[in-house]
Design an enzyme around this catalytic site. Structure first.
Site, PDB file in Angstrom:
ATOM      1  CB  SER A 138      22.595 -25.715 -33.040  1.00  0.00           C
ATOM      2  OG  SER A 138      22.320 -24.366 -32.713  1.00  0.00           O
ATOM      3  CE1 TYR A 149      20.135 -24.762 -37.970  1.00  0.00           C
ATOM      4  CE2 TYR A 149      20.182 -23.908 -35.731  1.00  0.00           C
ATOM      5  CZ  TYR A 149      20.841 -24.380 -36.846  1.00  0.00           C
ATOM      6  OH  TYR A 149      22.222 -24.478 -36.838  1.00  0.00           O
TER       7      TYR A 149
END
Length: 271
Positions: free
Chosen positions: A128, A141
């Protein structure tokens, strides 16, 4: 024509990647945690829980028996998570580490012996933009996605002598059902992440097209959209500006949190 396995292939970016690879004439095995799903026309489907070493072993056996090997492994399965460090629970940390990081580790470990024997293969790990730039209120995350970037770079060097290439994909927010996987104690952060996903002008198909183009070129770092690229470049080349932007985000989050706390305090007449 390549033989391709995609995890998390039932929805979101995984489904878009399956459809893109099929459209370009590749043999594709779509996998996901659920059993008995129907893949897009032209693809095969197997249940594969990335948390299960046994499922990974079965996937290796399937591609060897059915295709005689594998050309591209796409470790795409993952969940969305996040929250303030003092709000998100340790159980939530355990869950995202087990799926988003260890799921990729298990896939790489399972297929590396096959790729070494073949003296060929490509591993594509979905990370990501959060693996490259690290906004506040996203500790878990950011951490797992940064680890996927580090793992991918390590393997790109480690497996190069065997003819195996590695790519890592780092998109920013795009429209997908990833927000459905968000669950946790920090509901304010979860709601914010869902809004960013839902309001993005980019689709999973847009990202998949850029990813497959990067895979063809065997690029190591695939940044498939302009916002992610700009954020990464800002961090690299204009660090003071990057820090100011991140601290503004944190300041706004503090203001919202304090306003919410104040709203929840009963007035004198209510006590």
């Amino acid at each position: 024509m390549s033989r391709v396995l995609v995890t998390g292939g039932a929805s979101g970016l995984g489904l878009a990647l399956v459809e893109r690879f099929v459209a370009e004439g590749h043999q594709v095995l779509s996998t996901d945690v659920a059993a008995g799903l129907t893949p897009p026309a032209g693809a095969s489907y197997r249940q594969l829980n990335v948390r299960s070493a046994e499922d990974w072993d079965a996937a290796v056996e399937w591609v060897e028996q059915t295709w005689g090997g594998l050309d591209i492994l796409v470790n795409n399965a993952g969940i969305a998570t996040g929250g303030r460090i003092d709000v998100e629970t340790l159980a939530e940390w355990d869950r995202v580490v087990d799926i988003n990081l260890m799921g990729v580790v298990r896939g790489c470990r399972a297929f590396t012996p096959l790729f070494k024997r073949q003296r060929s293969g490509q591993i594509v790990n979905t990370a990501s933009a959060a693996g490259l730039v690290h906004p506040p209120m996203m500790s878990s995350y950011n951490s797992v996605k940064a680890a996927v970037v580090a793992l991918s770079e390590t393997l790109s060097h480690e497996l190069h002598p065997y003819g195996v290439s590695v790519s890592v994909v780092c998109p920013s927010f795009f429209k997908t059902n990833l927000g459905d996987s968000i669950q946790g104690a920090d509901t304010a952060m979860s709601d914010s992440a869902r809004r960013l996903i839902e309001k993005s002008p980019r689709t999973a198909d847009d990202i998949a097209a850029a990813v497959v183009a990067g895979v063809k070129k065997k690029q190591f770092l695939i940044i498939p959209d302009r916002p992610a690229l700009l954020a990464w470049r800002t961090k690299r080349f204009a660090r003071p500006l990057y820090d100011r932007q991140m601290r503004k985000i944190a300041a706004r989050a503090r203001q919202r949190a304090e306003a919410t706390s104040a709203d929840q305090v009963p007035s004198a007449g209510e006590r």
